[in-house]
Scaffold this motif. Sequence first.
Motif, PDB file in Angstrom:
ATOM      1  N   LEU A   3       0.850  -1.175   0.000  1.00  0.00           N
ATOM      2  CA  LEU A   3       0.000   0.000   0.000  1.00  0.00           C
ATOM      3  C   LEU A   3       0.891   1.232   0.000  1.00  0.00           C
ATOM      4  CD1 LEU A   3      -2.775  -0.870   2.639  1.00  0.00           C
ATOM      5  CD2 LEU A   3      -2.690  -1.403   0.207  1.00  0.00           C
ATOM      6  N   GLN A   4       0.589   2.182  -0.860  1.00  0.00           N
ATOM      7  CA  GLN A   4       1.381   3.408  -0.969  1.00  0.00           C
ATOM      8  C   GLN A   4       0.465   4.603  -0.781  1.00  0.00           C
ATOM      9  OE1 GLN A   4       4.866   3.734  -1.569  1.00  0.00           O
ATOM     10  NE2 GLN A   4       4.447   5.877  -1.068  1.00  0.00           N
ATOM     11  N   ALA A   5       0.685   5.336   0.309  1.00  0.00           N
ATOM     12  CA  ALA A   5      -0.131   6.509   0.611  1.00  0.00           C
ATOM     13  C   ALA A   5       0.557   7.784   0.137  1.00  0.00           C
ATOM     14  CB  ALA A   5      -0.414   6.587   2.108  1.00  0.00           C
ATOM     15  N   SER A   6      -0.248   8.772  -0.201  1.00  0.00           N
ATOM     16  CA  SER A   6       0.283  10.065  -0.630  1.00  0.00           C
ATOM     17  C   SER A   6      -0.725  11.160  -0.341  1.00  0.00           C
ATOM     18  CB  SER A   6       0.601  10.023  -2.129  1.00  0.00           C
ATOM     19  OG  SER A   6      -0.583   9.788  -2.879  1.00  0.00           O
ATOM     20  N   ARG A  18      -6.404  16.115   0.110  1.00  0.00           N
ATOM     21  CA  ARG A  18      -6.923  14.832  -0.354  1.00  0.00           C
ATOM     22  C   ARG A  18      -5.820  13.800  -0.277  1.00  0.00           C
ATOM     23  NH1 ARG A  18      -8.449  12.819  -6.400  1.00  0.00           N
ATOM     24  NH2 ARG A  18     -10.307  11.583  -5.930  1.00  0.00           N
ATOM     25  N   LEU A  19      -6.047  12.769   0.513  1.00  0.00           N
ATOM     26  CA  LEU A  19      -5.098  11.669   0.621  1.00  0.00           C
ATOM     27  C   LEU A  19      -5.519  10.550  -0.328  1.00  0.00           C
ATOM     28  CD1 LEU A  19      -4.703  11.401   4.503  1.00  0.00           C
ATOM     29  CD2 LEU A  19      -3.511  12.912   2.907  1.00  0.00           C
ATOM     30  N   ALA A  20      -4.527   9.818  -0.809  1.00  0.00           N
ATOM     31  CA  ALA A  20      -4.796   8.662  -1.654  1.00  0.00           C
ATOM     32  C   ALA A  20      -3.925   7.505  -1.189  1.00  0.00           C
ATOM     33  CB  ALA A  20      -4.515   8.980  -3.116  1.00  0.00           C
ATOM     34  N   CYS A  21      -4.407   6.306  -1.398  1.00  0.00           N
ATOM     35  CA  CYS A  21      -3.650   5.101  -1.058  1.00  0.00           C
ATOM     36  C   CYS A  21      -3.913   4.063  -2.149  1.00  0.00           C
ATOM     37  CB  CYS A  21      -4.063   4.578   0.302  1.00  0.00           C
ATOM     38  SG  CYS A  21      -3.135   3.120   0.848  1.00  0.00           S
ATOM     39  N   VAL A  22      -2.831   3.612  -2.756  1.00  0.00           N
ATOM     40  CA  VAL A  22      -2.937   2.663  -3.860  1.00  0.00           C
ATOM     41  C   VAL A  22      -2.405   1.309  -3.422  1.00  0.00           C
ATOM     42  CG1 VAL A  22      -2.274   2.169  -6.223  1.00  0.00           C
ATOM     43  CG2 VAL A  22      -2.573   4.533  -5.486  1.00  0.00           C
ATOM     44  N   ALA A  23      -3.144   0.278  -3.748  1.00  0.00           N
ATOM     45  CA  ALA A  23      -2.700  -1.089  -3.482  1.00  0.00           C
ATOM     46  C   ALA A  23      -2.131  -1.692  -4.754  1.00  0.00           C
ATOM     47  CB  ALA A  23      -3.863  -1.927  -2.976  1.00  0.00           C
ATOM     48  N   SER A  24      -1.042  -2.424  -4.598  1.00  0.00           N
ATOM     49  CA  SER A  24      -0.426  -3.080  -5.751  1.00  0.00           C
ATOM     50  C   SER A  24      -0.010  -4.488  -5.370  1.00  0.00           C
ATOM     51  CB  SER A  24       0.770  -2.277  -6.236  1.00  0.00           C
ATOM     52  OG  SER A  24       1.759  -2.196  -5.230  1.00  0.00           O
ATOM     53  N   GLY A  25       0.153  -5.324  -6.387  1.00  0.00           N
ATOM     54  CA  GLY A  25       0.539  -6.713  -6.155  1.00  0.00           C
ATOM     55  C   GLY A  25      -0.449  -7.659  -6.823  1.00  0.00           C
ATOM     56  N   SER A  26      -0.383  -8.905  -6.415  1.00  0.00           N
ATOM     57  CA  SER A  26      -1.251  -9.933  -7.003  1.00  0.00           C
ATOM     58  C   SER A  26      -2.604  -9.930  -6.298  1.00  0.00           C
ATOM     59  CB  SER A  26      -0.589 -11.299  -6.892  1.00  0.00           C
ATOM     60  OG  SER A  26       0.653 -11.315  -7.573  1.00  0.00           O
ATOM     61  N   LEU A  27      -3.352  -8.890  -6.579  1.00  0.00           N
ATOM     62  CA  LEU A  27      -4.601  -8.663  -5.873  1.00  0.00           C
ATOM     63  C   LEU A  27      -5.757  -9.446  -6.472  1.00  0.00           C
ATOM     64  CD1 LEU A  27      -4.352  -4.772  -5.583  1.00  0.00           C
ATOM     65  CD2 LEU A  27      -3.400  -6.500  -4.056  1.00  0.00           C
ATOM     66  N   VAL A  91      -0.124  11.748  11.665  1.00  0.00           N
ATOM     67  CA  VAL A  91       0.303  10.871  10.574  1.00  0.00           C
ATOM     68  C   VAL A  91      -0.886   9.995  10.205  1.00  0.00           C
ATOM     69  CG1 VAL A  91       1.818   9.002   9.861  1.00  0.00           C
ATOM     70  CG2 VAL A  91       2.715  10.868  11.272  1.00  0.00           C
ATOM     71  N   TYR A  92      -1.276  10.055   8.948  1.00  0.00           N
ATOM     72  CA  TYR A  92      -2.418   9.299   8.457  1.00  0.00           C
ATOM     73  C   TYR A  92      -1.922   8.057   7.712  1.00  0.00           C
ATOM     74  CZ  TYR A  92      -5.559  13.111   9.638  1.00  0.00           C
ATOM     75  OH  TYR A  92      -6.307  14.048  10.322  1.00  0.00           O
ATOM     76  N   SER A  93      -2.492   6.924   8.062  1.00  0.00           N
ATOM     77  CA  SER A  93      -2.093   5.657   7.451  1.00  0.00           C
ATOM     78  C   SER A  93      -3.308   4.953   6.868  1.00  0.00           C
ATOM     79  CB  SER A  93      -1.441   4.739   8.483  1.00  0.00           C
ATOM     80  OG  SER A  93      -0.278   5.322   9.038  1.00  0.00           O
ATOM     81  N   CYS A  94      -3.109   4.317   5.729  1.00  0.00           N
ATOM     82  CA  CYS A  94      -4.183   3.535   5.144  1.00  0.00           C
ATOM     83  C   CYS A  94      -4.021   2.064   5.539  1.00  0.00           C
ATOM     84  CB  CYS A  94      -4.226   3.681   3.631  1.00  0.00           C
ATOM     85  SG  CYS A  94      -2.683   3.322   2.795  1.00  0.00           S
ATOM     86  N   ASP A 109      -5.164 -11.099   4.070  1.00  0.00           N
ATOM     87  CA  ASP A 109      -4.404 -10.516   5.166  1.00  0.00           C
ATOM     88  C   ASP A 109      -4.721  -9.034   5.290  1.00  0.00           C
ATOM     89  OD1 ASP A 109      -1.662 -12.671   4.566  1.00  0.00           O
ATOM     90  OD2 ASP A 109      -2.776 -12.507   6.449  1.00  0.00           O
ATOM     91  N   ASP A 110      -4.223  -8.484   6.373  1.00  0.00           N
ATOM     92  CA  ASP A 110      -4.372  -7.064   6.669  1.00  0.00           C
ATOM     93  C   ASP A 110      -3.069  -6.354   6.303  1.00  0.00           C
ATOM     94  OD1 ASP A 110      -4.825  -4.908   9.361  1.00  0.00           O
ATOM     95  OD2 ASP A 110      -6.375  -5.333   7.887  1.00  0.00           O
ATOM     96  N   PHE A 111      -3.168  -5.245   5.565  1.00  0.00           N
ATOM     97  CA  PHE A 111      -1.973  -4.534   5.119  1.00  0.00           C
ATOM     98  C   PHE A 111      -2.051  -3.065   5.522  1.00  0.00           C
ATOM     99  CE2 PHE A 111       0.003  -7.787   2.588  1.00  0.00           C
ATOM    100  CZ  PHE A 111      -1.048  -8.633   2.275  1.00  0.00           C
ATOM    101  N   TRP A 112      -0.867  -2.469   5.697  1.00  0.00           N
ATOM    102  CA  TRP A 112      -0.757  -1.065   6.078  1.00  0.00           C
ATOM    103  C   TRP A 112       0.132  -0.313   5.097  1.00  0.00           C
ATOM    104  CZ3 TRP A 112      -3.254   1.335  10.114  1.00  0.00           C
ATOM    105  CH2 TRP A 112      -3.912   0.511  11.021  1.00  0.00           C
ATOM    106  N   GLY A 113      -0.252   0.922   4.835  1.00  0.00           N
ATOM    107  CA  GLY A 113       0.598   1.829   4.101  1.00  0.00           C
ATOM    108  C   GLY A 113       1.603   2.472   5.039  1.00  0.00           C
ATOM    109  N   GLN A 114       2.508   3.276   4.478  1.00  0.00           N
ATOM    110  CA  GLN A 114       3.621   3.812   5.251  1.00  0.00           C
ATOM    111  C   GLN A 114       3.275   5.051   6.065  1.00  0.00           C
ATOM    112  OE1 GLN A 114       2.978   4.629   2.245  1.00  0.00           O
ATOM    113  NE2 GLN A 114       3.724   6.693   1.808  1.00  0.00           N
ATOM    114  N   GLY A 115       2.149   5.658   5.837  1.00  0.00           N
ATOM    115  CA  GLY A 115       1.780   6.860   6.578  1.00  0.00           C
ATOM    116  C   GLY A 115       2.188   8.123   5.857  1.00  0.00           C
TER     117      GLY A 115
END
Length: 122
Positions: A3-6, A18-27, A91-94, A109-115
Amino acid sequence: VQLQASGGGLVQAGGSLRLACVASGSLSRINYWAWYRQAPGKQRESVATITSRGRTNYADSVKGRFTISRDNAKNTVYLEMNSLKPEDTAVYSCNAAITYYSSSRLETDDFWGQGTLVTVSS
């Protein structure tokens, strides 16, 4: 899966971000998205959540000011923050519950972005 937050930054009280969070991988499926925040010296708290069906929930402190939304085609969640207050500084985290492919199997599973840091000046 990552997860990548920005979108964080410095804004004056009353402003918007406006915050955004993108998920990547074998979703396979993103079941649930959430935004959390942690202010200095405080515990992490849930800010907003959105289910796969689009049902949303907000912390009382942000109701009417923040809006969570998701773009399933882009594997992205957004947090629109309006009428920002100094007490929103944190600090906002997705966070997401994701079903993904692992060695030809489906896992969840549960995943977290970097904040990302949001600072609201008075």
